[in-house]
Design an enzyme around this catalytic site. Structure first.
Site, PDB file in Angstrom:
ATOM      1  N   LYS A   1       0.884  -1.184   0.000  1.00 45.83           N
ATOM      2  CA  LYS A   1       0.000   0.000   0.000  1.00 45.83           C
ATOM      3  C   LYS A   1       0.915   1.226   0.000  1.00 45.83           C
ATOM      4  CE  LYS A   1      -2.005   3.051   1.792  1.00 45.83           C
ATOM      5  NZ  LYS A   1      -1.877   4.463   1.326  1.00 45.83           N
TER       6      LYS A   1
ATOM      7  N   GLU B   1       8.989   1.215  11.323  1.00 44.16           N
ATOM      8  CA  GLU B   1      10.074   2.158  11.014  1.00 44.16           C
ATOM      9  C   GLU B   1       9.442   3.544  11.053  1.00 44.16           C
ATOM     10  OE1 GLU B   1      13.170   1.457  10.553  1.00 44.16           O
ATOM     11  OE2 GLU B   1      13.330  -0.569   9.747  1.00 44.16           O
TER      12      GLU B   1
ATOM     13  N   GLY C   1       1.770   4.577  12.902  1.00 41.71           N
ATOM     14  CA  GLY C   1       2.409   3.308  13.284  1.00 41.71           C
ATOM     15  C   GLY C   1       1.732   2.687  14.492  1.00 41.71           C
TER      16      GLY C   1
ATOM     17  N   CYS D   1      13.380  10.358   7.321  1.00 45.31           N
ATOM     18  CA  CYS D   1      13.194   9.914   8.711  1.00 45.31           C
ATOM     19  C   CYS D   1      14.490  10.051   9.477  1.00 45.31           C
ATOM     20  CB  CYS D   1      12.716   8.480   8.742  1.00 45.31           C
ATOM     21  SG  CYS D   1      13.783   7.378   7.821  1.00 45.31           S
TER      22      CYS D   1
ATOM     23  N   GLU E   1       9.366  16.068  15.164  1.00 48.26           N
ATOM     24  CA  GLU E   1       9.854  15.897  13.793  1.00 48.26           C
ATOM     25  C   GLU E   1       9.149  16.922  12.898  1.00 48.26           C
ATOM     26  OE1 GLU E   1       8.599  12.305  11.726  1.00 48.26           O
ATOM     27  OE2 GLU E   1      10.673  12.007  11.108  1.00 48.26           O
TER      28      GLU E   1
HETATM   29  P1  NAD Z   1       2.025   8.497   7.450  1.00 43.90           P
HETATM   30  O1  NAD Z   1       2.118   7.760   8.736  1.00 43.90           O
HETATM   31  O2  NAD Z   1       1.068   9.586   7.330  1.00 43.90           O
HETATM   32  O3  NAD Z   1       1.713   7.490   6.247  1.00 43.90           O
HETATM   33  C1  NAD Z   1       2.502   6.346   6.018  1.00 43.90           C
HETATM   34  C2  NAD Z   1       1.658   5.323   5.304  1.00 43.90           C
HETATM   35  O4  NAD Z   1       0.610   4.892   6.169  1.00 43.90           O
HETATM   36  C3  NAD Z   1       0.970   5.816   4.034  1.00 43.90           C
HETATM   37  O5  NAD Z   1       0.970   4.789   3.066  1.00 43.90           O
HETATM   38  C4  NAD Z   1      -0.442   6.089   4.514  1.00 43.90           C
HETATM   39  O6  NAD Z   1      -1.399   6.011   3.489  1.00 43.90           O
HETATM   40  C5  NAD Z   1      -0.623   4.960   5.497  1.00 43.90           C
HETATM   41  N1  NAD Z   1      -1.689   5.174   6.488  1.00 43.90           N
HETATM   42  C6  NAD Z   1      -2.214   6.352   6.920  1.00 43.90           C
HETATM   43  N2  NAD Z   1      -3.186   6.119   7.819  1.00 43.90           N
HETATM   44  C7  NAD Z   1      -3.272   4.781   7.973  1.00 43.90           C
HETATM   45  C8  NAD Z   1      -4.057   3.927   8.789  1.00 43.90           C
HETATM   46  N3  NAD Z   1      -4.989   4.399   9.609  1.00 43.90           N
HETATM   47  N4  NAD Z   1      -3.845   2.594   8.717  1.00 43.90           N
HETATM   48  C9  NAD Z   1      -2.901   2.086   7.899  1.00 43.90           C
HETATM   49  N5  NAD Z   1      -2.133   2.846   7.088  1.00 43.90           N
HETATM   50  C10 NAD Z   1      -2.308   4.177   7.138  1.00 43.90           C
HETATM   51  O7  NAD Z   1       3.520   8.971   7.148  1.00 43.90           O
HETATM   52  P2  NAD Z   1       3.998   9.849   5.914  1.00 43.90           P
HETATM   53  O8  NAD Z   1       3.578  11.251   6.180  1.00 43.90           O
HETATM   54  O9  NAD Z   1       3.650   9.193   4.627  1.00 43.90           O
HETATM   55  O10 NAD Z   1       5.585   9.701   6.067  1.00 43.90           O
HETATM   56  C11 NAD Z   1       6.317  10.508   6.885  1.00 43.90           C
HETATM   57  C12 NAD Z   1       6.675   9.785   8.155  1.00 43.90           C
HETATM   58  O11 NAD Z   1       7.315   8.562   7.866  1.00 43.90           O
HETATM   59  C13 NAD Z   1       7.666  10.561   8.983  1.00 43.90           C
HETATM   60  O12 NAD Z   1       7.312  10.489  10.333  1.00 43.90           O
HETATM   61  C14 NAD Z   1       8.966   9.826   8.748  1.00 43.90           C
HETATM   62  O13 NAD Z   1       9.925   9.992   9.747  1.00 43.90           O
HETATM   63  C15 NAD Z   1       8.516   8.433   8.622  1.00 43.90           C
HETATM   64  N6  NAD Z   1       9.501   7.626   7.904  1.00 43.90           N
HETATM   65  C16 NAD Z   1      10.235   6.703   8.592  1.00 43.90           C
HETATM   66  C17 NAD Z   1      11.202   5.957   7.950  1.00 43.90           C
HETATM   67  C18 NAD Z   1      12.032   4.940   8.679  1.00 43.90           C
HETATM   68  O14 NAD Z   1      12.598   4.083   8.044  1.00 43.90           O
HETATM   69  N7  NAD Z   1      12.129   4.973   9.998  1.00 43.90           N
HETATM   70  C19 NAD Z   1      11.418   6.144   6.588  1.00 43.90           C
HETATM   71  C20 NAD Z   1      10.659   7.086   5.909  1.00 43.90           C
HETATM   72  C21 NAD Z   1       9.691   7.811   6.596  1.00 43.90           C
END
Ligand code: NAD
Length: 479
Positions: free
Chosen positions: A173, A248, A231, A282, A381
Protein backbone atom coordinates in the site's frame (compact mmCIF):
# COMPACT_ATOMS: atom_id res chain seq x y z
CA UNK A 1 -4.86 12.32 -18.18
CA UNK A 2 -3.06 9.06 -17.42
CA UNK A 3 -4.92 6.70 -15.09
CA UNK A 4 -3.52 3.77 -13.10
CA UNK A 5 -5.35 0.77 -11.67
CA UNK A 6 -4.40 -1.51 -8.81
CA UNK A 7 -1.95 -4.32 -9.62
CA UNK A 8 -3.41 -7.63 -8.47
CA UNK A 9 -2.23 -11.07 -9.67
CA UNK A 10 -0.22 -9.34 -12.44
CA UNK A 11 -3.36 -7.62 -13.80
CA UNK A 12 -4.27 -3.94 -13.81
CA UNK A 13 -7.71 -3.54 -12.29
CA UNK A 14 -9.90 -0.63 -11.28
CA UNK A 15 -10.94 -0.24 -7.66
CA UNK A 16 -14.04 -2.34 -6.94
CA UNK A 17 -15.89 0.90 -6.16
CA UNK A 18 -14.73 2.38 -9.49
CA UNK A 19 -13.51 5.46 -7.59
CA UNK A 20 -10.29 7.33 -8.27
CA UNK A 21 -8.23 10.10 -6.73
CA UNK A 22 -5.85 12.69 -8.22
CA UNK A 23 -2.05 12.96 -8.44
CA UNK A 24 -0.59 16.48 -8.12
CA UNK A 25 2.86 17.74 -9.14
CA UNK A 26 4.32 19.49 -6.04
CA UNK A 27 6.50 21.71 -8.24
CA UNK A 28 3.43 23.29 -9.88
CA UNK A 29 0.37 22.18 -7.93
CA UNK A 30 -1.15 20.81 -11.18
CA UNK A 31 -3.03 17.49 -11.29
CA UNK A 32 -1.59 15.12 -13.92
CA UNK A 33 -2.81 11.56 -13.24
CA UNK A 34 -5.55 9.54 -11.56
CA UNK A 35 -5.19 6.50 -9.30
CA UNK A 36 -7.54 3.75 -8.16
CA UNK A 37 -9.04 4.54 -4.75
CA UNK A 38 -8.59 1.08 -3.26
CA UNK A 39 -10.41 0.05 -0.09
CA UNK A 40 -11.30 -3.04 1.91
CA UNK A 41 -12.64 -5.11 -1.03
CA UNK A 42 -9.52 -4.39 -3.10
CA UNK A 43 -7.22 -5.35 -0.22
CA UNK A 44 -9.20 -8.59 0.13
CA UNK A 45 -8.60 -9.39 -3.54
CA UNK A 46 -4.89 -8.60 -3.21
CA UNK A 47 -4.45 -10.74 -0.08
CA UNK A 48 -6.32 -13.57 -1.85
CA UNK A 49 -4.01 -13.28 -4.89
CA UNK A 50 -0.95 -13.39 -2.64
CA UNK A 51 -2.30 -16.45 -0.84
CA UNK A 52 -2.81 -18.19 -4.21
CA UNK A 53 0.72 -17.28 -5.28
CA UNK A 54 2.10 -19.02 -2.19
CA UNK A 55 0.15 -22.16 -3.10
CA UNK A 56 1.16 -21.86 -6.78
CA UNK A 57 4.15 -21.08 -8.97
CA UNK A 58 5.76 -18.53 -6.64
CA UNK A 59 5.54 -20.79 -3.59
CA UNK A 60 7.16 -23.68 -5.49
CA UNK A 61 10.30 -21.78 -6.54
CA UNK A 62 13.58 -22.61 -4.85
CA UNK A 63 15.43 -19.86 -3.00
CA UNK A 64 17.96 -19.75 -5.85
CA UNK A 65 15.22 -19.28 -8.43
CA UNK A 66 13.64 -16.49 -6.38
CA UNK A 67 17.03 -14.84 -6.09
CA UNK A 68 17.53 -14.96 -9.87
CA UNK A 69 14.19 -13.22 -10.46
CA UNK A 70 15.13 -10.51 -7.96
CA UNK A 71 18.50 -10.04 -9.67
CA UNK A 72 16.81 -9.71 -13.08
CA UNK A 73 14.40 -7.13 -11.65
CA UNK A 74 17.38 -5.21 -10.26
CA UNK A 75 19.03 -5.00 -13.69
CA UNK A 76 15.75 -3.99 -15.33
CA UNK A 77 15.17 -1.19 -12.79
CA UNK A 78 18.57 0.24 -13.71
CA UNK A 79 17.69 0.11 -17.42
CA UNK A 80 14.63 2.25 -16.59
CA UNK A 81 16.52 4.79 -14.49
CA UNK A 82 15.49 7.80 -16.58
CA UNK A 83 11.81 6.86 -16.76
CA UNK A 84 11.59 6.15 -13.03
CA UNK A 85 13.54 9.21 -11.89
CA UNK A 86 11.56 11.60 -14.10
CA UNK A 87 8.32 10.09 -12.84
CA UNK A 88 9.47 10.39 -9.21
CA UNK A 89 10.58 14.00 -9.71
CA UNK A 90 7.14 14.86 -11.04
CA UNK A 91 5.21 12.83 -8.48
CA UNK A 92 6.93 13.90 -5.22
CA UNK A 93 8.99 16.96 -6.30
CA UNK A 94 12.35 15.27 -5.78
CA UNK A 95 15.22 16.95 -7.67
CA UNK A 96 16.33 14.65 -10.52
CA UNK A 97 19.75 13.75 -9.08
CA UNK A 98 18.14 12.68 -5.80
CA UNK A 99 15.41 10.77 -7.66
CA UNK A 100 18.07 8.93 -9.68
CA UNK A 101 19.85 7.96 -6.45
CA UNK A 102 16.57 6.40 -5.26
CA UNK A 103 16.27 4.32 -8.44
CA UNK A 104 19.84 3.09 -8.00
CA UNK A 105 19.09 2.21 -4.36
CA UNK A 106 15.95 0.28 -5.37
CA UNK A 107 18.02 -1.71 -7.87
CA UNK A 108 20.73 -2.27 -5.26
CA UNK A 109 18.20 -3.68 -2.76
CA UNK A 110 17.03 -6.21 -5.32
CA UNK A 111 20.64 -7.02 -6.20
CA UNK A 112 21.54 -7.50 -2.52
CA UNK A 113 18.47 -9.57 -1.62
CA UNK A 114 18.62 -11.49 -4.92
CA UNK A 115 22.11 -12.62 -3.91
CA UNK A 116 21.09 -13.30 -0.30
CA UNK A 117 17.96 -15.38 -1.05
CA UNK A 118 19.70 -18.77 -0.96
CA UNK A 119 22.14 -17.94 1.83
CA UNK A 120 19.79 -18.01 4.82
CA UNK A 121 20.00 -21.26 6.70
CA UNK A 122 19.34 -22.59 10.15
CA UNK A 123 21.34 -24.57 12.72
CA UNK A 124 21.60 -27.99 14.23
CA UNK A 125 21.32 -27.99 18.02
CA UNK A 126 23.05 -30.44 20.40
CA UNK A 127 20.28 -32.19 22.35
CA UNK A 128 19.58 -35.53 24.02
CA UNK A 129 21.10 -38.78 22.73
CA UNK A 130 19.01 -40.30 19.98
CA UNK A 131 17.81 -36.90 18.65
CA UNK A 132 18.83 -34.58 15.86
CA UNK A 133 17.39 -31.09 16.19
CA UNK A 134 17.53 -28.48 13.50
CA UNK A 135 16.09 -25.05 12.79
CA UNK A 136 14.78 -23.85 9.42
CA UNK A 137 13.63 -20.40 8.32
CA UNK A 138 10.27 -20.22 6.59
CA UNK A 139 8.42 -17.24 5.10
CA UNK A 140 5.65 -15.67 7.19
CA UNK A 141 3.26 -16.09 4.27
CA UNK A 142 1.45 -12.96 3.06
CA UNK A 143 3.29 -9.79 4.07
CA UNK A 144 1.77 -6.30 4.03
CA UNK A 145 3.98 -3.32 3.21
CA UNK A 146 2.72 0.17 4.07
CA UNK A 147 5.04 2.73 2.48
CA UNK A 148 5.43 6.51 3.11
CA UNK A 149 5.83 9.18 0.45
CA UNK A 150 9.32 10.44 1.17
CA UNK A 151 11.44 7.64 -0.36
CA UNK A 152 8.89 5.39 -2.07
CA UNK A 153 11.36 3.46 -4.22
CA UNK A 154 13.98 2.99 -1.51
CA UNK A 155 11.50 1.88 1.11
CA UNK A 156 9.74 -0.43 -1.33
CA UNK A 157 13.12 -1.95 -2.21
CA UNK A 158 14.23 -2.53 1.34
CA UNK A 159 11.08 -4.18 2.63
CA UNK A 160 9.80 -5.91 -0.51
CA UNK A 161 13.26 -7.13 -1.57
CA UNK A 162 13.85 -8.90 1.74
CA UNK A 163 10.28 -10.25 1.96
CA UNK A 164 10.40 -11.75 -1.55
CA UNK A 165 13.89 -13.18 -1.02
CA UNK A 166 12.49 -15.14 1.95
CA UNK A 167 9.59 -16.43 -0.15
CA UNK A 168 6.71 -14.31 1.12
CA UNK A 169 4.02 -12.99 -1.21
CA UNK A 170 3.32 -9.31 -0.72
CA UNK A 171 0.58 -6.72 -0.70
CA UNK A 172 1.91 -3.16 -0.97
CA UNK A 173 0.00 0.00 0.00
CA UNK A 174 1.97 3.03 -1.22
CA UNK A 175 1.37 6.47 0.29
CA UNK A 176 -1.39 8.36 -1.53
CA UNK A 177 1.12 11.09 -2.51
CA UNK A 178 3.67 8.66 -4.01
CA UNK A 179 2.30 5.72 -5.96
CA UNK A 180 3.59 6.13 -9.50
CA UNK A 181 7.10 4.70 -9.34
CA UNK A 182 5.84 1.80 -7.24
CA UNK A 183 3.23 0.98 -9.91
CA UNK A 184 5.84 1.35 -12.66
CA UNK A 185 8.11 -0.97 -10.68
CA UNK A 186 5.35 -3.60 -10.73
CA UNK A 187 5.19 -3.36 -14.52
CA UNK A 188 8.95 -3.89 -14.72
CA UNK A 189 8.89 -6.81 -12.27
CA UNK A 190 6.15 -8.55 -14.24
CA UNK A 191 8.13 -8.18 -17.48
CA UNK A 192 11.07 -9.87 -15.75
CA UNK A 193 9.01 -12.95 -14.94
CA UNK A 194 7.69 -12.29 -11.43
CA UNK A 195 4.94 -14.92 -10.98
CA UNK A 196 1.37 -13.64 -10.61
CA UNK A 197 0.36 -12.71 -7.08
CA UNK A 198 3.89 -12.54 -5.63
CA UNK A 199 3.51 -8.74 -5.51
CA UNK A 200 0.16 -6.94 -5.41
CA UNK A 201 -0.29 -3.20 -5.13
CA UNK A 202 -3.37 -1.44 -3.85
CA UNK A 203 -3.37 2.37 -4.02
CA UNK A 204 -5.70 4.44 -1.88
CA UNK A 205 -6.03 6.47 1.29
CA UNK A 206 -4.42 5.41 4.53
CA UNK A 207 -7.68 5.36 6.48
CA UNK A 208 -9.25 3.10 3.82
CA UNK A 209 -6.77 0.81 2.00
CA UNK A 210 -4.04 1.20 4.66
CA UNK A 211 -6.31 0.43 7.59
CA UNK A 212 -7.85 -2.53 5.71
CA UNK A 213 -4.39 -4.01 5.17
CA UNK A 214 -3.21 -3.41 8.75
CA UNK A 215 -6.30 -5.09 10.20
CA UNK A 216 -6.66 -7.89 7.63
CA UNK A 217 -7.25 -11.27 9.31
CA UNK A 218 -5.34 -13.21 6.64
CA UNK A 219 -2.09 -11.18 6.67
CA UNK A 220 0.90 -12.80 8.40
CA UNK A 221 3.25 -9.84 8.87
CA UNK A 222 3.10 -6.05 8.45
CA UNK A 223 6.06 -3.85 7.62
CA UNK A 224 5.05 -0.24 8.29
CA UNK A 225 7.15 2.83 7.55
CA UNK A 226 5.63 6.19 8.41
CA UNK A 227 4.68 8.47 11.27
CA UNK A 228 4.52 7.49 14.93
CA UNK A 229 0.79 8.19 15.15
CA UNK A 230 -0.10 5.96 12.22
CA UNK A 231 2.41 3.31 13.28
CA UNK A 232 0.71 3.00 16.66
CA UNK A 233 -2.67 2.57 14.94
CA UNK A 234 -1.24 -0.06 12.57
CA UNK A 235 0.25 -2.01 15.44
CA UNK A 236 -3.05 -1.90 17.33
CA UNK A 237 -4.98 -3.07 14.24
CA UNK A 238 -2.54 -5.94 13.59
CA UNK A 239 -2.67 -6.94 17.26
CA UNK A 240 -6.34 -7.85 16.86
CA UNK A 241 -5.15 -10.88 14.87
CA UNK A 242 -1.79 -11.32 16.68
CA UNK A 243 0.04 -10.31 13.49
CA UNK A 244 3.71 -9.29 13.97
CA UNK A 245 4.65 -5.78 12.93
CA UNK A 246 7.89 -4.01 12.06
CA UNK A 247 7.66 -0.27 12.70
CA UNK A 248 10.07 2.16 11.01
CA UNK A 249 8.92 5.51 12.35
CA UNK A 250 10.14 9.06 12.64
CA UNK A 251 13.26 10.63 14.06
CA UNK A 252 14.88 13.75 15.46
CA UNK A 253 18.43 12.61 14.93
CA UNK A 254 21.39 14.59 16.27
CA UNK A 255 24.91 15.09 15.03
CA UNK A 256 27.27 15.83 17.91
CA UNK A 257 30.39 17.82 17.02
CA UNK A 258 33.29 18.00 19.48
CA UNK A 259 35.96 20.71 19.37
CA UNK A 260 38.60 18.22 18.17
CA UNK A 261 36.53 17.15 15.12
CA UNK A 262 37.62 17.63 11.53
CA UNK A 263 35.25 20.56 10.94
CA UNK A 264 36.06 20.78 7.20
CA UNK A 265 34.88 17.23 6.74
CA UNK A 266 31.92 17.57 9.08
CA UNK A 267 30.22 20.71 7.75
CA UNK A 268 28.94 19.32 4.40
CA UNK A 269 27.51 16.28 6.25
CA UNK A 270 25.89 18.50 8.89
CA UNK A 271 24.00 20.50 6.26
CA UNK A 272 23.25 17.77 3.70
CA UNK A 273 21.77 15.47 6.32
CA UNK A 274 19.26 18.22 7.12
CA UNK A 275 18.26 19.42 3.68
CA UNK A 276 18.45 16.20 1.62
CA UNK A 277 15.02 15.50 0.12
CA UNK A 278 13.92 18.91 1.49
CA UNK A 279 14.38 17.56 5.01
CA UNK A 280 11.72 14.90 4.47
CA UNK A 281 13.92 12.04 5.64
CA UNK A 282 13.19 9.91 8.71
CA UNK A 283 16.91 9.80 9.46
CA UNK A 284 17.47 13.50 8.66
CA UNK A 285 19.83 15.10 11.11
CA UNK A 286 17.58 17.90 12.28
CA UNK A 287 19.56 18.68 15.46
CA UNK A 288 23.20 19.80 15.49
CA UNK A 289 24.95 19.88 18.89
CA UNK A 290 28.36 21.56 18.96
CA UNK A 291 30.98 21.84 21.70
CA UNK A 292 31.18 25.47 22.76
CA UNK A 293 34.77 26.33 21.70
CA UNK A 294 33.89 25.66 18.01
CA UNK A 295 30.19 26.56 18.17
CA UNK A 296 30.39 29.98 16.48
CA UNK A 297 32.69 28.61 13.79
CA UNK A 298 30.29 25.77 12.94
CA UNK A 299 27.27 28.11 12.96
CA UNK A 300 29.12 30.46 10.57
CA UNK A 301 30.22 27.70 8.22
CA UNK A 302 26.80 26.06 8.10
CA UNK A 303 25.19 29.48 7.58
CA UNK A 304 27.42 30.14 4.61
CA UNK A 305 26.16 26.92 2.99
CA UNK A 306 22.55 27.71 3.85
CA UNK A 307 22.77 31.11 2.14
CA UNK A 308 23.94 29.35 -1.04
CA UNK A 309 20.96 26.93 -1.11
CA UNK A 310 18.45 27.42 -3.91
CA UNK A 311 14.98 25.89 -3.85
CA UNK A 312 13.02 25.30 -7.04
CA UNK A 313 11.13 22.87 -9.30
CA UNK A 314 12.31 19.25 -9.32
CA UNK A 315 13.28 19.36 -13.01
CA UNK A 316 15.71 22.24 -12.32
CA UNK A 317 17.64 19.76 -10.15
CA UNK A 318 18.68 22.26 -7.49
CA UNK A 319 19.88 21.27 -4.01
CA UNK A 320 16.33 21.50 -2.65
CA UNK A 321 12.99 20.83 -4.36
CA UNK A 322 9.47 21.54 -3.09
CA UNK A 323 8.09 19.61 -0.13
CA UNK A 324 5.63 16.91 -1.14
CA UNK A 325 2.36 18.87 -0.88
CA UNK A 326 0.72 22.11 0.19
CA UNK A 327 -0.36 20.26 3.32
CA UNK A 328 3.26 19.43 4.20
CA UNK A 329 4.30 23.03 3.44
CA UNK A 330 1.66 24.29 5.89
CA UNK A 331 2.94 21.90 8.58
CA UNK A 332 6.57 23.07 8.15
CA UNK A 333 5.52 26.73 8.07
CA UNK A 334 3.55 26.17 11.28
CA UNK A 335 6.81 25.21 13.02
CA UNK A 336 8.59 28.25 11.56
CA UNK A 337 5.73 30.55 12.65
CA UNK A 338 6.08 29.21 16.21
CA UNK A 339 9.83 29.85 16.05
CA UNK A 340 9.22 33.48 15.04
CA UNK A 341 6.47 33.93 17.65
CA UNK A 342 8.82 32.64 20.38
CA UNK A 343 11.67 34.90 19.25
CA UNK A 344 14.02 32.12 18.14
CA UNK A 345 17.10 33.26 16.22
CA UNK A 346 17.48 32.44 12.53
CA UNK A 347 21.16 31.85 11.76
CA UNK A 348 20.63 31.67 7.99
CA UNK A 349 18.14 30.78 5.27
CA UNK A 350 18.28 29.57 1.68
CA UNK A 351 16.10 31.12 -1.01
CA UNK A 352 13.27 30.02 -3.29
CA UNK A 353 14.17 30.91 -6.90
CA UNK A 354 12.28 33.95 -8.26
CA UNK A 355 10.60 32.08 -11.11
CA UNK A 356 9.35 29.11 -9.05
CA UNK A 357 5.75 28.31 -10.12
CA UNK A 358 3.22 29.98 -7.81
CA UNK A 359 1.36 26.71 -7.09
CA UNK A 360 4.50 24.87 -5.91
CA UNK A 361 5.07 23.78 -2.30
CA UNK A 362 8.33 25.63 -1.65
CA UNK A 363 9.89 26.25 1.76
CA UNK A 364 13.15 28.17 2.28
CA UNK A 365 15.68 26.02 4.20
CA UNK A 366 16.18 27.50 7.67
CA UNK A 367 18.89 27.09 10.31
CA UNK A 368 17.73 28.10 13.82
CA UNK A 369 20.36 28.71 16.52
CA UNK A 370 20.51 28.63 20.35
CA UNK A 371 17.06 27.07 20.59
CA UNK A 372 15.80 26.03 24.06
CA UNK A 373 15.90 22.25 24.27
CA UNK A 374 12.22 21.98 25.27
CA UNK A 375 10.95 23.95 22.25
CA UNK A 376 8.80 21.94 19.83
CA UNK A 377 11.19 22.63 16.92
CA UNK A 378 13.78 20.63 18.93
CA UNK A 379 11.43 17.92 20.23
CA UNK A 380 9.14 17.20 17.27
CA UNK A 381 9.85 15.90 13.79
CA UNK A 382 9.33 18.81 11.38
CA UNK A 383 9.85 16.87 8.14
CA UNK A 384 10.99 19.92 6.21
CA UNK A 385 14.31 21.71 5.52
CA UNK A 386 14.75 23.06 9.05
CA UNK A 387 17.67 22.37 11.40
CA UNK A 388 18.44 23.59 14.91
CA UNK A 389 21.97 24.15 16.24
CA UNK A 390 22.87 24.45 19.92
CA UNK A 391 26.06 24.45 22.04
CA UNK A 392 27.08 22.00 24.77
CA UNK A 393 29.88 22.09 27.35
CA UNK A 394 30.96 18.51 28.01
CA UNK A 395 30.49 14.89 27.05
CA UNK A 396 27.86 14.25 29.70
CA UNK A 397 25.71 17.15 28.47
CA UNK A 398 26.20 16.06 24.85
CA UNK A 399 24.80 12.59 25.61
CA UNK A 400 21.91 14.02 27.64
CA UNK A 401 20.90 16.38 24.83
CA UNK A 402 21.39 13.78 22.09
CA UNK A 403 19.09 11.39 23.97
CA UNK A 404 16.66 14.10 25.04
CA UNK A 405 13.81 13.56 22.58
CA UNK A 406 11.16 10.84 22.28
CA UNK A 407 12.99 9.44 19.22
CA UNK A 408 16.05 7.23 18.69
CA UNK A 409 16.81 6.55 15.05
CA UNK A 410 20.32 7.71 14.05
CA UNK A 411 23.14 9.64 15.71
CA UNK A 412 26.31 11.17 14.23
CA UNK A 413 29.39 11.78 16.37
CA UNK A 414 32.30 13.91 15.22
CA UNK A 415 35.49 13.61 17.26
CA UNK A 416 39.10 12.50 16.81
CA UNK A 417 39.22 10.94 20.30
CA UNK A 418 38.96 7.15 19.91
CA UNK A 419 37.81 6.48 23.46
CA UNK A 420 35.09 9.09 23.19
CA UNK A 421 33.95 7.69 19.85
CA UNK A 422 33.15 4.35 21.46
CA UNK A 423 31.83 5.80 24.74
CA UNK A 424 29.31 7.91 22.85
CA UNK A 425 28.47 5.19 20.36
CA UNK A 426 27.38 3.05 23.30
CA UNK A 427 25.71 5.82 25.30
CA UNK A 428 23.43 7.30 22.64
CA UNK A 429 19.96 5.86 22.10
CA UNK A 430 19.80 5.14 18.37
CA UNK A 431 19.52 2.23 15.96
CA UNK A 432 22.50 3.45 13.91
CA UNK A 433 25.53 5.49 15.00
CA UNK A 434 27.88 7.11 12.54
CA UNK A 435 31.35 8.17 13.71
CA UNK A 436 32.95 10.91 11.61
CA UNK A 437 30.37 10.42 8.86
CA UNK A 438 26.59 10.45 8.57
CA UNK A 439 24.61 8.12 6.38
CA UNK A 440 20.98 9.23 6.68
CA UNK A 441 20.00 5.59 6.92
CA UNK A 442 23.29 4.30 5.62
CA UNK A 443 23.87 1.74 2.91
CA UNK A 444 21.69 -1.13 1.80
CA UNK A 445 23.97 -3.54 3.69
CA UNK A 446 23.53 -1.87 7.10
CA UNK A 447 20.73 -2.98 9.45
CA UNK A 448 18.46 -0.01 10.14
CA UNK A 449 15.68 0.80 12.57
CA UNK A 450 14.91 2.67 15.72
CA UNK A 451 14.53 2.59 19.47
CA UNK A 452 11.97 4.51 21.55
CA UNK A 453 9.33 6.21 19.34
CA UNK A 454 11.41 5.58 16.23
CA UNK A 455 10.03 2.06 16.14
CA UNK A 456 11.17 -1.53 16.46
CA UNK A 457 12.46 -4.30 14.25
CA UNK A 458 15.27 -3.98 11.73
CA UNK A 459 15.19 -3.66 7.97
CA UNK A 460 18.07 -3.50 5.50
CA UNK A 461 21.15 -5.68 5.46
CA UNK A 462 21.11 -9.42 6.05
CA UNK A 463 19.31 -8.87 9.35
CA UNK A 464 16.08 -7.93 7.55
CA UNK A 465 15.76 -11.44 6.13
CA UNK A 466 15.20 -12.86 9.61
CA UNK A 467 12.45 -10.30 10.19
CA UNK A 468 10.61 -11.57 7.12
CA UNK A 469 10.92 -15.20 8.24
CA UNK A 470 9.74 -17.39 11.04
CA UNK A 471 11.98 -20.02 12.60
CA UNK A 472 10.80 -23.60 12.91
CA UNK A 473 12.53 -26.09 15.23
CA UNK A 474 12.46 -29.72 14.05
CA UNK A 475 13.28 -32.40 16.59
CA UNK A 476 13.86 -35.87 15.13
CA UNK A 477 13.98 -38.92 17.40
CA UNK A 478 15.95 -41.61 15.61
CA UNK A 479 17.07 -43.68 18.58
P1 NAD B 1 2.03 8.50 7.45
O1 NAD B 1 2.12 7.76 8.74
O2 NAD B 1 1.07 9.59 7.33
O3 NAD B 1 1.71 7.49 6.25
C1 NAD B 1 2.50 6.35 6.02
C2 NAD B 1 1.66 5.32 5.30
O4 NAD B 1 0.61 4.89 6.17
C3 NAD B 1 0.97 5.82 4.03
O5 NAD B 1 0.97 4.79 3.07
C4 NAD B 1 -0.44 6.09 4.51
O6 NAD B 1 -1.40 6.01 3.49
C5 NAD B 1 -0.62 4.96 5.50
N1 NAD B 1 -1.69 5.17 6.49
C6 NAD B 1 -2.21 6.35 6.92
N2 NAD B 1 -3.19 6.12 7.82
C7 NAD B 1 -3.27 4.78 7.97
C8 NAD B 1 -4.06 3.93 8.79
N3 NAD B 1 -4.99 4.40 9.61
N4 NAD B 1 -3.84 2.59 8.72
C9 NAD B 1 -2.90 2.09 7.90
N5 NAD B 1 -2.13 2.85 7.09
C10 NAD B 1 -2.31 4.18 7.14
O7 NAD B 1 3.52 8.97 7.15
P2 NAD B 1 4.00 9.85 5.91
O8 NAD B 1 3.58 11.25 6.18
O9 NAD B 1 3.65 9.19 4.63
O10 NAD B 1 5.58 9.70 6.07
C11 NAD B 1 6.32 10.51 6.89
C12 NAD B 1 6.67 9.79 8.15
O11 NAD B 1 7.32 8.56 7.87
C13 NAD B 1 7.67 10.56 8.98
O12 NAD B 1 7.31 10.49 10.33
C14 NAD B 1 8.97 9.83 8.75
O13 NAD B 1 9.92 9.99 9.75
C15 NAD B 1 8.52 8.43 8.62
N6 NAD B 1 9.50 7.63 7.90
C16 NAD B 1 10.24 6.70 8.59
C17 NAD B 1 11.20 5.96 7.95
C18 NAD B 1 12.03 4.94 8.68
O14 NAD B 1 12.60 4.08 8.04
N7 NAD B 1 12.13 4.97 10.00
C19 NAD B 1 11.42 6.14 6.59
C20 NAD B 1 10.66 7.09 5.91
C21 NAD B 1 9.69 7.81 6.60
Amino acid sequence: MKTYGNFIANKWVDAVSGEQFGVFDPSTGIEFAKLARGAEEDVDLAVGAAREALAGEWGRLTATERGRILSRISAAVLRHVELLSELEARDVGKPLTQARADVVALARYFEFYGGAADKVHGDTIPYQNGFTVLTVYEPHGVTGHIIPWNYPMQILGRSLGAALAMGNAAVVKPAEEACLTILEFARIAEEEGLPAGAVNIVTGYGAEAGAALAGHPDINHISFTGSVRTGEMVQAAAARHAVPVTLELGGKSAQVVFADADIDRAVPFLVNAGIQNAGQTCSASSRILVERPVYEEVVARMSERYRALNVGPADRDLAVGPVVSQRQKAIVEGFLDDAVRDGLKVAAQGAVVDDAPAGGAYVAPTLLRDVPHEHRVVQEEIFGPVQVIMPFDDEEEAVRLANGTPYGLVCGIWTGDGGRQFRLARAVQAGQVFINNYGAGGGVELPFGGVKKSGHGREKGFEALYGFATMKTISVHHG
